[in-house]
Design an enzyme around this catalytic site. Structure first.
Site, mmCIF file in Angstrom:
data_model
loop_
_atom_site.group_PDB
_atom_site.id
_atom_site.type_symbol
_atom_site.label_atom_id
_atom_site.label_comp_id
_atom_site.label_asym_id
_atom_site.label_seq_id
_atom_site.Cartn_x
_atom_site.Cartn_y
_atom_site.Cartn_z
ATOM 1 N N HIS A 36 0.696 -1.286 -0.104
ATOM 2 C CA HIS A 36 -0.025 0.054 -0.059
ATOM 3 C C HIS A 36 0.756 1.311 -0.016
ATOM 4 O O HIS A 36 0.641 2.084 -0.881
ATOM 5 C CB HIS A 36 -0.909 -0.010 1.403
ATOM 6 C CG HIS A 36 -1.799 -1.216 1.570
ATOM 7 N ND1 HIS A 36 -1.802 -2.015 2.508
ATOM 8 C CD2 HIS A 36 -2.992 -1.605 0.634
ATOM 9 C CE1 HIS A 36 -2.742 -2.882 2.380
ATOM 10 N NE2 HIS A 36 -3.207 -2.619 1.349
ATOM 11 N N GLN A 60 -17.887 -6.584 -1.061
ATOM 12 C CA GLN A 60 -17.111 -7.647 -1.952
ATOM 13 C C GLN A 60 -16.370 -8.803 -1.181
ATOM 14 O O GLN A 60 -15.687 -9.577 -1.503
ATOM 15 C CB GLN A 60 -15.552 -6.683 -2.232
ATOM 16 C CG GLN A 60 -14.624 -6.204 -1.088
ATOM 17 C CD GLN A 60 -13.656 -5.175 -1.874
ATOM 18 O OE1 GLN A 60 -13.953 -3.909 -2.078
ATOM 19 N NE2 GLN A 60 -12.380 -5.876 -1.856
HETATM 20 P P1 AMP Z 1 -6.412 -4.092 -0.359
HETATM 21 O O1 AMP Z 1 -6.173 -3.161 1.114
HETATM 22 O O2 AMP Z 1 -6.076 -5.307 -0.078
HETATM 23 O O3 AMP Z 1 -7.611 -3.626 -0.794
HETATM 24 O O4 AMP Z 1 -5.301 -3.310 -1.185
HETATM 25 C C1 AMP Z 1 -5.228 -2.097 -1.675
HETATM 26 C C2 AMP Z 1 -4.450 -1.732 -2.732
HETATM 27 O O5 AMP Z 1 -3.153 -2.184 -2.524
HETATM 28 C C3 AMP Z 1 -4.973 -2.635 -4.089
HETATM 29 O O6 AMP Z 1 -4.869 -1.911 -5.159
HETATM 30 C C4 AMP Z 1 -3.782 -3.682 -3.950
HETATM 31 O O7 AMP Z 1 -3.657 -4.301 -5.401
HETATM 32 C C5 AMP Z 1 -2.542 -2.916 -3.564
HETATM 33 N N1 AMP Z 1 -1.924 -4.018 -2.860
HETATM 34 C C6 AMP Z 1 -1.925 -4.752 -1.802
HETATM 35 N N2 AMP Z 1 -1.060 -5.677 -1.809
HETATM 36 C C7 AMP Z 1 0.058 -5.091 -2.572
HETATM 37 C C8 AMP Z 1 1.606 -5.759 -2.762
HETATM 38 N N3 AMP Z 1 2.132 -6.698 -2.016
HETATM 39 N N4 AMP Z 1 2.241 -4.707 -3.693
HETATM 40 C C9 AMP Z 1 1.634 -3.827 -4.614
HETATM 41 N N5 AMP Z 1 0.259 -3.590 -4.174
HETATM 42 C C10 AMP Z 1 -0.437 -4.167 -3.387
#
Ligand code: AMP
Length: 287
Positions: A36, A60
Site C-alpha cells: 500500500h 466485496q
Molecule cells: P487492499 O487493501 O488489499 O484492498 O489493497 C489496496 C491496494 O493495494 C490494491 O490496489 C492492491 O492491489 C494493492 N496491494 C496490495 N498488496 C500489494 C502488494 N504486495 N504490492 C503492491 N500493491 C499491493
C-alpha cells in the site's frame, strides 16, 4: 499535513475547496503494508495531494469470507503513513460506518461482464460487483486525477480499467508492481493470518509461478507445453489450489497466436487463508 476524515460529507466539502489541484487516489481496506505504501509514495510524487481511503467494503466479501475478522488497524495505518515523511498533503478517508459509503436505501450495483467470470470471479461470486461499486463511489467522492492499484490484484486492476473506459470516467488508472517479502511471498494483509509453518507453505505460490515463468521464458510456448502440463496437472489434483492459469494479460482469455504478454495467476489456500499472486511475462511462440 495528514488529515483524517471519517465523514464523507465533510470530506466532500473539503475536496470542493481543492479545485485545480491534481489528486491521487489510493483505495485500500487498511492494515497498510509496504505494498500500500508504495502506491501512496507514487501518488505523492505525481500529484499535489493524495487521498488514501481505508474502508473494509462489505459488498466485496462473500457470506463465508473473512469480513468480520479482517484486520482493522486505523491508528497503526496513520502511523505508517506518517513514517513515509511525505511533504505533500495526504487526506485519509476512513468512513466511520458502511452507511457513509452506502447511504440508506442504496440499491445500485456496478457490474462488469467479460473479465469477471473466471479466476477470482469464479471462486468469489459477486466479489467484483462489490469492488466496482465501491471504487465507483470512491471515484465520485474524491474526483481523482489518477487512481493507483496494485498488480497484486491483477484481475481487479483490469476490471477497474474496463469500468473506467466503459463509463467514460476521466480518471487515469495506474497499476504498480507487486511488493514482496524477501522470501518472495507477496505482501498482503492476509499474511498475518498465517502461522510460521503456514508462511513456509505459502511460498509454494510464488515458487510455482516462478517455475512456470522460467519454463515459458526459456522455451517457446509450444515447446514448453509438456513441462507446463506436468506442473499444471499436479496442481489441479491438489485441492489447495483454487486456480493456476496462464492467460492473455490483456483480457484474461486463453492465449492465442496474437498474444504477446501472458499472465500466470494462482490462488492457493493455506489452512483457512486464501492467497493470490501473479507474474506477467512476454510470450514467444517459436525461436
Ligand atoms: P487492499 O487493501 O488489499 O484492498 O489493497 C489496496 C491496494 O493495494 C490494491 O490496489 C492492491 O492491489 C494493492 N496491494 C496490495 N498488496 C500489494 C502488494 N504486495 N504490492 C503492491 N500493491 C499491493
Amino acid at each position: 499535513m495528514i488529515k483524517l476524515f471519517t465523514k464523507v460529507d465533510e470530506f466532500i466539502s473539503f475536496r470542493e475547496g481543492l479545485q485545480n489541484k491534481s489528486i491521487g487516489l489510493v483505495p485500500t481496506m487498511g492494515n497498510l503494508h509496504e505494498g500500500h505504501l508504495s502506491l501512496i509514495s507514487e501518488s505523492s510524487k505525481e500529484n499535489d495531494l493524495t487521498v488514501v481511503t481505508i474502508f473494509v467494503n462489505p459488498l466485496q466479501f462473500g457470506p463465508n469470507e473473512d469480513f468480520e475478522k479482517y484486520p482493522r488497524t486505523l491508528e497503526q495505518d496513520i502511523q505508517r503513513i506518517e513514517t513515509l515523511s511525505i511533504e505533500k498533503d495526504i487526506l485519509i478517508l476512513a468512513p466511520s460506518s458502511s452507511a457513509e459509503i452506502y447511504p440508506e436505501n442504496f440499491s445500485t450495483t456496478i457490474s462488469i461482464t467479460g473479465l469477471t467470470e473466471n479466476l477470482c470471479g469464479a471462486s468469489r461470486p459477486g466479489h467484483f460487483d462489490g469492488v466496482t461499486t465501491v471504487v465507483y463511489r470512491l471515484f465520485k467522492i474524491s474526483s481523482p486525477t489518477i487512481a493507483y492499484f496494485g498488480q497484486k490484484d491483477f484481475q481487479q486492476q483490469l476490471v477497474i480499467k474496463k469500468m473506467t473506459r466503459d463509463l467514460g470516467l476521466t480518471v487515469q488508472i495506474k497499476t504498480m508492481p507487486i511488493i514482496r517479502e524477501e522470501s518472495g511471498l507477496a505482501k498482503s494483509s492476509r499474511n498475518q493470518y498465517l502461522s510460521n509453518e503456514e508462511r513456509e507453505q505459502a511460498l509454494e505460490l510464488n515458487t510455482t509461478l516462478t517455475k512456470i515463468s522460467d519454463i515459458l521464458t526459456n522455451q517457446s510456448y509450444l515447446d514448453a507445453s509438456i513441462s507446463l502440463n506436468e506442473v499444471l496437472e499436479n496442481k489441479i489434483r491438489d485441492q489447495r489450489w483454487e486456480y493456476l492459469e496462464i492467460l492473455d494479460s490483456d483480457n484474461l482469455q486463453e492465449i492465442t497466436p496474437t498474444t504477446d504478454s501472458a499472465v500466470i495467476l494462482g490462488a492457493l489456500k493455506i489452512g483457512e487463508t486464501r492467497l493470490i499472486d501473479n507474474q506477467v511475462i512476454k510470450i514467444q511462440y517459436a525461436r
